[in-house]
Design a protein around this motif. Structure first.
Motif, PDB file in Angstrom:
ATOM      1  N   ASN A   1      14.114 -34.203  47.527  1.00 19.32           N
ATOM      2  CA  ASN A   1      14.619 -35.473  48.051  1.00 19.32           C
ATOM      3  C   ASN A   1      15.670 -36.104  47.154  1.00 19.32           C
ATOM      4  O   ASN A   1      16.346 -37.044  47.563  1.00 19.32           O
ATOM      5  N   HIS A   2      15.817 -35.596  45.935  1.00 21.88           N
ATOM      6  CA  HIS A   2      16.751 -36.165  44.967  1.00 21.88           C
ATOM      7  C   HIS A   2      17.899 -35.216  44.634  1.00 21.88           C
ATOM      8  O   HIS A   2      18.690 -35.490  43.734  1.00 21.88           O
TER       9      HIS A   2
ATOM     10  N   GLU B   1       8.436 -33.667  46.133  1.00 21.61           N
ATOM     11  CA  GLU B   1       9.352 -34.808  46.097  1.00 21.61           C
ATOM     12  C   GLU B   1      10.726 -34.427  45.540  1.00 21.61           C
ATOM     13  O   GLU B   1      11.737 -35.044  45.870  1.00 21.61           O
TER      14      GLU B   1
ATOM     15  N   ARG C   1       5.696 -41.154  41.246  1.00 22.66           N
ATOM     16  CA  ARG C   1       5.633 -41.322  42.701  1.00 22.66           C
ATOM     17  C   ARG C   1       4.313 -40.796  43.263  1.00 22.66           C
ATOM     18  O   ARG C   1       3.920 -41.164  44.356  1.00 22.66           O
TER      19      ARG C   1
END
Length: 136
Positions: free
Chosen positions: A32-33, A29, A60
């Motif tokens: 994605n940031h 994840e 998440r």
């Protein structure tokens, strides 16, 4: 997030066999940031501080982590540096104790929200003063 007034914990003594599914999924994840701004005390999804970023990544995936880097370290399984795996947490420390956390990306790098004026990014682990924690 800084943990002022705390001394550095003892060196890690356990060595688990590999990172957890939650850690690997949290690491997946992280990109994605990339580029999102650092803001002290921020927990996402648009801005983060270091421990806000790691707690957001794990949340998440359905895993709750404490809010601060120091508390995340206390809640993690300790892993020898030489046994770290992608998805483990990297906790940097100084004379005042643990002050930063990121998620290990492999090859000596981690994803982190580092400081004011910076953004979430993949970066080299810049110090030898770090501990490794694994979230189970």
């Amino acid at each position: 997030m800084a943990a002022s007034g705390t001394s550095a914990p003892a060196a890690a003594t356990s060595s688990s066999s590999g990172s957890t599914d939650a850690g690997r999924e949290a690491l997946g994840e992280a990109p994605n940031h990339a580029g999102k701004s650092y803001e002290w005390g921020a927990t996402g999804p648009d801005t983060f501080d270091c421990s806000g970023f790691t707690s957001y990544l794990f949340e998440r995936q359905g895993t709750q982590l404490p809010r601060t880097a120091r508390d995340q370290y206390a809640a993690s399984d300790k892993v020898d540096k030489g046994s770290k795996q992608p998805g483990d947490l990297i906790f940097t420390y100084g004379s005042d104790g643990i002050y930063h956390v990121g998620i290990y990306a492999g090859d000596g790098a981690m994803w982190a929200a580092t400081k004011s004026g910076d953004v979430v990014r993949r970066q080299e682990i810049w110090t030898s003063q770090y501990y490794v924690g694994r979230v189970s």
